[in-house]
Scaffold this motif. Structure first.
Motif, PDB file in Angstrom:
ATOM      1  N   LEU A   2       1.843  -3.605 -14.834  1.00  0.00           N
ATOM      2  CA  LEU A   2       1.697  -2.414 -15.674  1.00  0.00           C
ATOM      3  C   LEU A   2       2.571  -1.265 -15.167  1.00  0.00           C
ATOM      4  O   LEU A   2       3.128  -0.496 -15.964  1.00  0.00           O
ATOM      5  CB  LEU A   2       0.225  -1.974 -15.698  1.00  0.00           C
ATOM      6  CG  LEU A   2      -0.751  -2.914 -16.405  1.00  0.00           C
ATOM      7  CD1 LEU A   2      -2.182  -2.401 -16.272  1.00  0.00           C
ATOM      8  CD2 LEU A   2      -0.386  -3.080 -17.879  1.00  0.00           C
ATOM      9  N   ILE A   3       2.680  -1.166 -13.852  1.00  0.00           N
ATOM     10  CA  ILE A   3       3.551  -0.124 -13.284  1.00  0.00           C
ATOM     11  C   ILE A   3       4.993  -0.363 -13.727  1.00  0.00           C
ATOM     12  O   ILE A   3       5.696   0.569 -14.130  1.00  0.00           O
ATOM     13  CB  ILE A   3       3.426  -0.108 -11.744  1.00  0.00           C
ATOM     14  CG1 ILE A   3       2.063   0.470 -11.340  1.00  0.00           C
ATOM     15  CG2 ILE A   3       4.551   0.702 -11.113  1.00  0.00           C
ATOM     16  CD1 ILE A   3       1.723   0.297  -9.865  1.00  0.00           C
ATOM     17  N   ARG A   4       5.430  -1.617 -13.667  1.00  0.00           N
ATOM     18  CA  ARG A   4       6.800  -1.934 -14.124  1.00  0.00           C
ATOM     19  C   ARG A   4       6.986  -1.516 -15.588  1.00  0.00           C
ATOM     20  O   ARG A   4       7.989  -0.885 -15.947  1.00  0.00           O
ATOM     21  CB  ARG A   4       7.057  -3.434 -13.986  1.00  0.00           C
ATOM     22  CG  ARG A   4       8.431  -3.873 -14.513  1.00  0.00           C
ATOM     23  CD  ARG A   4       8.473  -5.360 -14.765  1.00  0.00           C
ATOM     24  NE  ARG A   4       7.391  -5.758 -15.666  1.00  0.00           N
ATOM     25  CZ  ARG A   4       6.851  -6.982 -15.707  1.00  0.00           C
ATOM     26  NH1 ARG A   4       7.313  -7.925 -14.921  1.00  0.00           N
ATOM     27  NH2 ARG A   4       5.864  -7.268 -16.546  1.00  0.00           N
ATOM     28  N   ARG A  31       0.837  -1.205   0.000  1.00  0.00           N
ATOM     29  CA  ARG A  31       0.000   0.000   0.000  1.00  0.00           C
ATOM     30  C   ARG A  31       0.873   1.256   0.000  1.00  0.00           C
ATOM     31  O   ARG A  31       0.599   2.211  -0.723  1.00  0.00           O
ATOM     32  CB  ARG A  31      -0.926  -0.007   1.214  1.00  0.00           C
ATOM     33  CG  ARG A  31      -1.778   1.239   1.333  1.00  0.00           C
ATOM     34  CD  ARG A  31      -3.022   0.963   2.132  1.00  0.00           C
ATOM     35  NE  ARG A  31      -3.531   2.128   2.804  1.00  0.00           N
ATOM     36  CZ  ARG A  31      -4.317   3.063   2.258  1.00  0.00           C
ATOM     37  NH1 ARG A  31      -4.656   2.968   0.986  1.00  0.00           N
ATOM     38  NH2 ARG A  31      -4.759   4.084   2.954  1.00  0.00           N
ATOM     39  N   LYS A  32       1.910   1.206   0.779  1.00  0.00           N
ATOM     40  CA  LYS A  32       2.805   2.371   0.850  1.00  0.00           C
ATOM     41  C   LYS A  32       3.431   2.657  -0.518  1.00  0.00           C
ATOM     42  O   LYS A  32       3.534   3.816  -0.927  1.00  0.00           O
ATOM     43  CB  LYS A  32       3.890   2.120   1.896  1.00  0.00           C
ATOM     44  CG  LYS A  32       4.872   3.267   2.087  1.00  0.00           C
ATOM     45  CD  LYS A  32       5.834   2.926   3.221  1.00  0.00           C
ATOM     46  CE  LYS A  32       7.059   3.815   3.220  1.00  0.00           C
ATOM     47  NZ  LYS A  32       6.768   5.222   3.468  1.00  0.00           N
ATOM     48  N   TYR A  33       3.829   1.601  -1.221  1.00  0.00           N
ATOM     49  CA  TYR A  33       4.435   1.784  -2.541  1.00  0.00           C
ATOM     50  C   TYR A  33       3.466   2.535  -3.461  1.00  0.00           C
ATOM     51  O   TYR A  33       3.836   3.500  -4.128  1.00  0.00           O
ATOM     52  CB  TYR A  33       4.785   0.421  -3.139  1.00  0.00           C
ATOM     53  CG  TYR A  33       5.499   0.486  -4.468  1.00  0.00           C
ATOM     54  CD1 TYR A  33       6.887   0.455  -4.531  1.00  0.00           C
ATOM     55  CD2 TYR A  33       4.788   0.571  -5.662  1.00  0.00           C
ATOM     56  CE1 TYR A  33       7.549   0.519  -5.753  1.00  0.00           C
ATOM     57  CE2 TYR A  33       5.442   0.642  -6.888  1.00  0.00           C
ATOM     58  CZ  TYR A  33       6.826   0.602  -6.927  1.00  0.00           C
ATOM     59  OH  TYR A  33       7.480   0.671  -8.132  1.00  0.00           O
ATOM     60  N   GLY A  34       2.223   2.076  -3.484  1.00  0.00           N
ATOM     61  CA  GLY A  34       1.228   2.737  -4.331  1.00  0.00           C
ATOM     62  C   GLY A  34       1.017   4.181  -3.915  1.00  0.00           C
ATOM     63  O   GLY A  34       0.936   5.084  -4.757  1.00  0.00           O
ATOM     64  N   PHE A  67      11.199   4.069  -7.656  1.00  0.00           N
ATOM     65  CA  PHE A  67      10.170   3.031  -7.721  1.00  0.00           C
ATOM     66  C   PHE A  67      10.615   1.832  -8.557  1.00  0.00           C
ATOM     67  O   PHE A  67      10.165   0.720  -8.351  1.00  0.00           O
ATOM     68  CB  PHE A  67       8.874   3.616  -8.298  1.00  0.00           C
ATOM     69  CG  PHE A  67       8.314   4.699  -7.429  1.00  0.00           C
ATOM     70  CD1 PHE A  67       7.550   4.375  -6.316  1.00  0.00           C
ATOM     71  CD2 PHE A  67       8.578   6.030  -7.685  1.00  0.00           C
ATOM     72  CE1 PHE A  67       7.058   5.370  -5.480  1.00  0.00           C
ATOM     73  CE2 PHE A  67       8.096   7.029  -6.856  1.00  0.00           C
ATOM     74  CZ  PHE A  67       7.334   6.701  -5.745  1.00  0.00           C
ATOM     75  N   LEU A  68      11.509   2.098  -9.474  1.00  0.00           N
ATOM     76  CA  LEU A  68      11.942   1.025 -10.368  1.00  0.00           C
ATOM     77  C   LEU A  68      12.923   0.078  -9.669  1.00  0.00           C
ATOM     78  O   LEU A  68      12.728  -1.139  -9.671  1.00  0.00           O
ATOM     79  CB  LEU A  68      12.598   1.652 -11.602  1.00  0.00           C
ATOM     80  CG  LEU A  68      12.916   0.731 -12.769  1.00  0.00           C
ATOM     81  CD1 LEU A  68      11.667   0.075 -13.324  1.00  0.00           C
ATOM     82  CD2 LEU A  68      13.637   1.517 -13.864  1.00  0.00           C
ATOM     83  N   THR A  69      13.930   0.639  -9.066  1.00  0.00           N
ATOM     84  CA  THR A  69      14.988  -0.206  -8.505  1.00  0.00           C
ATOM     85  C   THR A  69      14.933  -0.317  -6.992  1.00  0.00           C
ATOM     86  O   THR A  69      15.560  -1.202  -6.414  1.00  0.00           O
ATOM     87  CB  THR A  69      16.370   0.349  -8.905  1.00  0.00           C
ATOM     88  OG1 THR A  69      16.462   1.694  -8.454  1.00  0.00           O
ATOM     89  CG2 THR A  69      16.545   0.334 -10.407  1.00  0.00           C
ATOM     90  N   GLY A  70      14.199   0.581  -6.343  1.00  0.00           N
ATOM     91  CA  GLY A  70      14.054   0.479  -4.901  1.00  0.00           C
ATOM     92  C   GLY A  70      15.224   1.098  -4.152  1.00  0.00           C
ATOM     93  O   GLY A  70      16.376   0.729  -4.369  1.00  0.00           O
ATOM     94  N   SER A  96      11.652  -2.460  -4.602  1.00  0.00           N
ATOM     95  CA  SER A  96      11.674  -2.269  -6.057  1.00  0.00           C
ATOM     96  C   SER A  96      10.364  -2.777  -6.646  1.00  0.00           C
ATOM     97  O   SER A  96       9.627  -3.535  -6.009  1.00  0.00           O
ATOM     98  CB  SER A  96      12.838  -3.050  -6.667  1.00  0.00           C
ATOM     99  OG  SER A  96      12.552  -4.441  -6.596  1.00  0.00           O
ATOM    100  N   ILE A  97      10.101  -2.402  -7.880  1.00  0.00           N
ATOM    101  CA  ILE A  97       8.866  -2.859  -8.517  1.00  0.00           C
ATOM    102  C   ILE A  97       8.893  -4.378  -8.704  1.00  0.00           C
ATOM    103  O   ILE A  97       7.849  -5.041  -8.621  1.00  0.00           O
ATOM    104  CB  ILE A  97       8.609  -2.131  -9.863  1.00  0.00           C
ATOM    105  CG1 ILE A  97       7.238  -2.538 -10.439  1.00  0.00           C
ATOM    106  CG2 ILE A  97       9.731  -2.374 -10.866  1.00  0.00           C
ATOM    107  CD1 ILE A  97       6.050  -2.275  -9.561  1.00  0.00           C
ATOM    108  N   ASP A  98      10.070  -4.944  -8.909  1.00  0.00           N
ATOM    109  CA  ASP A  98      10.130  -6.405  -9.035  1.00  0.00           C
ATOM    110  C   ASP A  98       9.718  -7.089  -7.724  1.00  0.00           C
ATOM    111  O   ASP A  98       9.056  -8.135  -7.735  1.00  0.00           O
ATOM    112  CB  ASP A  98      11.546  -6.850  -9.431  1.00  0.00           C
ATOM    113  CG  ASP A  98      11.863  -6.480 -10.878  1.00  0.00           C
ATOM    114  OD1 ASP A  98      10.900  -6.293 -11.654  1.00  0.00           O
ATOM    115  OD2 ASP A  98      13.048  -6.366 -11.214  1.00  0.00           O
ATOM    116  N   THR A  99      10.114  -6.483  -6.610  1.00  0.00           N
ATOM    117  CA  THR A  99       9.685  -7.029  -5.313  1.00  0.00           C
ATOM    118  C   THR A  99       8.172  -6.888  -5.148  1.00  0.00           C
ATOM    119  O   THR A  99       7.505  -7.805  -4.653  1.00  0.00           O
ATOM    120  CB  THR A  99      10.410  -6.296  -4.168  1.00  0.00           C
ATOM    121  OG1 THR A  99      11.819  -6.460  -4.351  1.00  0.00           O
ATOM    122  CG2 THR A  99      10.009  -6.844  -2.817  1.00  0.00           C
ATOM    123  N   ILE A 100       7.644  -5.747  -5.566  1.00  0.00           N
ATOM    124  CA  ILE A 100       6.193  -5.527  -5.463  1.00  0.00           C
ATOM    125  C   ILE A 100       5.441  -6.579  -6.287  1.00  0.00           C
ATOM    126  O   ILE A 100       4.434  -7.152  -5.841  1.00  0.00           O
ATOM    127  CB  ILE A 100       5.836  -4.095  -5.950  1.00  0.00           C
ATOM    128  CG1 ILE A 100       6.395  -3.059  -4.961  1.00  0.00           C
ATOM    129  CG2 ILE A 100       4.341  -3.917  -6.138  1.00  0.00           C
ATOM    130  CD1 ILE A 100       5.787  -3.090  -3.571  1.00  0.00           C
TER     131      ILE A 100
END
Lengths: 484, 160
Positions: free
Chosen positions: A352-354, A151-154, A188-191, A196-200
């Motif tokens: 889609l975010i990635r 949720r925090k990421y979003g 957001f991409l690499t964290g 990171s977005i891959d973790t998300i």
């Protein structure tokens, strides 16, 4: 003597609602009614305001899904300034999509981890003090942490685009305020301070796996709870793919037959009307061609997966196929499958975010476009809870003369009533007392739709819901209210 | 700091600047940001939510600043924040104690916590801060800056 049961307030939904269960002389459920008792106001008090204020003002009707209202209003205002969706600059479209997917990701995470997971993890008979996110954190710490960070990421992505997590401003008439910087994008991409977005994506996939495991262990419960026939409505791309930001309106009936064949969203008034009932501030939208009794549709994750032909992101599409394989038929009309569908959409949004974070167009380009003024603007998006329609009519000076909002929970009004009726008939029939586990099953049925009652009535709301039992003469026999 | 970030102190201002003195929490942060304190992160909130634990989990200290309808003789009140393990029946309104309790549940720790309540007196839409609230805000800010400079100094008598 006939009787009535009232659950008031229903908890862990966004807003304040009430359920009335009316019993007949034989103690059987005669009618279950889901009331919304907040007042509807935004459509009126926005009248007279300049149209460019709409995306900023109307989002204030909700603190949970303001981005959805912001974008639906922005799409409508685009049309007023003469910009159709295909004319919006590419960067603006991609930034808006990124914002929308971030909103859907965080909203779905909020619903699943904070509101729904206690029911699923602890079961129906768990005491009320255990059915909350604190208890989830106590027993499923890693799950709770991932839910918090999803949720925090979003929300952080929303803030990066719109300036604020709640009630920010990203869209302007015909475009957006800004693109992202490389530094903002890379966060957001690499964290760095965020996953990171891959973790998300990985965590979103784990959430779907959790739901599949739950389904495997609780199949009869999930498959038999609040099942009833309905129509299903959602946006799709021209090729039938799931679409959340800009598409054509498609509806199917309980047999999967097309009842609204991919029509342009701005023509919604040709196909939809709204009914009213004296016992609720919520309206009842329906397809004119099917009439008030039969033309209502479910919206939201379950409906969207039902109407689309496929999901245009690989991991979510693989999950969609598995989801339908479990179900065995399309459309899925099992209320608890909303949770599963919601998590598949969360995974889709993460994918889609990635893709968008890897799209250079979000880093710069033309941000706005202008066109020739029009008197009417209609904007439709798929908000986290379902199809959201904003419609504005302005005068020659640009002042809003008329506003109509059909929000997701309004579409789901009749479906929620049907779900409550289904549960009440099966569980409460013949009982004169509302026990805690029974009360919760009514709430679980309502909660599956993730209803946002503040949005639906366009009022500032409080959370809870109540249930009352009433006889056929109107005498209240029992009332249960969750603590505020 | 946030879960991964470097801030030693997090200050959460809670409120809504569209609703008169309910904007006190935000006004407090606005004033601090004009003369920022080192190693400090300010966060604006309409209300506290469960995910705020991720903002405070790694901080050494957290301060919650909010308006209160309660009449306070000195205009504001400063007290330690304590975690409470309480059920969150509702999704989006939490007191500081619940956020601290949730933090303890999820992260096995919580930061040293303080709650600063500032008295408000008008709450209508679009009113802005009342003159009385501005006076109380200035007093609270002066106290806070003094405390920040030397947090081990006992609170001034009027606040104890």
């Amino acid at each position: 003597m006939g009787q009535k049961i009232v659950i008031d307030p229903v908890t862990r939904v966004e807003g304040h609602g009430r359920v009335t269960l009316r019993l007949d002389d034989n103690g059987k459920i005669e009618k279950a009614l889901f009331h919304v008792v907040e007042f509807r106001g935004f459509e009126r008090f926005i009248q007279g305001r300049p149209f460019w204020e709409a995306p900023v003002m109307v989002q204030r009707l909700c603190g949970i899904c303001p981005v959805s209202h912001h974008l639906a209003a922005a799409k409508a205002i685009d049309r007023i300034v003469g910009i159709d969706p295909e004319d919006l600059p590419h960067t603006a479209t991609q930034i808006r999509r990124l914002l929308h997917y971030a909103q859907t990701l965080q909203s779905h995470a909020l619903h699943f981890f904070y509101l729904a997971s206690p029911d699923l993890l602890f079961g129906l008979d768990a005491p009320v003090e255990k059915r909350n996110i604190v208890a989830v954190a106590g027993e499923y710490r890693e799950l709770a942490r991932k839910g918090i960070l999803l949720r925090k990421y979003g929300q952080e992505l929303i803030q990066a685009i719109a300036g604020k997590k709640i009630h920010g401003v990203a869209a302007t008439p015909g475009g957006v305020q800004k693109s992202l910087t490389i530094k903002e994008r890379d966060r957001f991409l690499t964290g760095t301070d965020l996953p990171s977005i891959d973790t998300i994506i990985q965590w979103a996939k784990e959430s779907v796996d959790l739901m599949k495991g739950y389904h495997e262990q609780n199949r009869s419960w999930m498959d038999d709870f609040a099942v009833y026939p309905s129509g299903h409505l959602g946006l799709v791309k021209e090729d039938g793919a799931l679409e959340l930001y800009n598409g054509r309106m498609r509806a199917i009936d309980t047999n999967g037959a097309l009842i609204l064949p991919d029509v342009p969203d701005y023509k919604y008034l040709e196909y939809f009307a709204e009914g009213v009932e004296r016992w609720s501030y919520l309206k009842f939208p329906y397809l004119i061609s099917r009439g008030r009794e039969n033309g209502w549709n479910r919206v939201g994750p379950l409906a969207r997966l039902n109407v689309c032909d496929y999901i245009p992101s690989p991991m979510a599409e693989a999950e969609r196929l598995e989801y339908f394989a479990f179900n065995g038929k399309k459309p899925v009309e099992r209320t608890l499958y909303y949770h599963w569908a919601r998590l598949i959409e969360m995974l889709h949004c993460a994918e889609l975010i990635r893709d968008l974070l890897n799209d250079p167009s979000i880093l710069g380009g033309e941000l706005t476009a202008t066109g020739k003024r029009r008197p009417v603007g209609i904007g439709v998006i798929e908000a986290p809870r379902g199809t959201l329609i904003h419609h504005y009519q302005v005068d020659e000076k640009g002042r809003i003369e008329r506003c109509n909002l059909i929000v997701s929970t309004t579409h789901n009004n009749e479906p929620i009533n049907r779900a409550v009726q289904s549960v009440a008939e099966r569980i409460l029939d013949g009982k004169q007392e509302i026990t805690e586990p029974l009360l919760n099953q009514i709430e679980i049925a309502v909660r599956a739709y993730d209803p946002c009652l503040s949005c639906a009535t366009h009022a500032l709301g409080q959370m809870p819901l109540s249930v009352e039992l009433i006889d056929h003469e109107g005498k209240i026999l029992d009332v249960r209210t969750r603590p505020e | 700091m946030s879960e991964h970030g470097p801030n030693k102190m997090v200050i959460l201002g809670i409120g809504n600047d569209s609703r008169g003195d309910d904007g006190l929490g935000w006004a407090f942060l606005d004033a601090l940001e004009k003369d920022p304190l080192p190693d400090t992160q300010t966060i604006y909130r309409y209300q506290l939510q469960p995910e705020d634990v991720a903002e405070i989990a790694g901080a050494e200290r957290v301060v919650f600043v909010d308006a209160t309808k309660e009449y306070l003789e000195n205009g504001f009140h400063w007290e330690p924040g304590k975690p409470e393990r309480q059920p969150m029946v509702h999704s989006h309104w939490l007191p500081p104690s619940a956020v601290l309790g949730f933090c303890l549940e999820v992260y096995d720790r919580y930061p040293e916590a303080w709650v600063l309540s500032i008295s408000g007196s008008q709450w209508e839409l679009g009113q802005g801060l009342s003159p009385e609230a501005r006076v109380r805000l200035d007093a609270a800010l002066a106290f806070f800056r003094e405390w920040y400079g030397n947090p081990k100094v006992p609170l001034s008598p009027k606040l104890q």
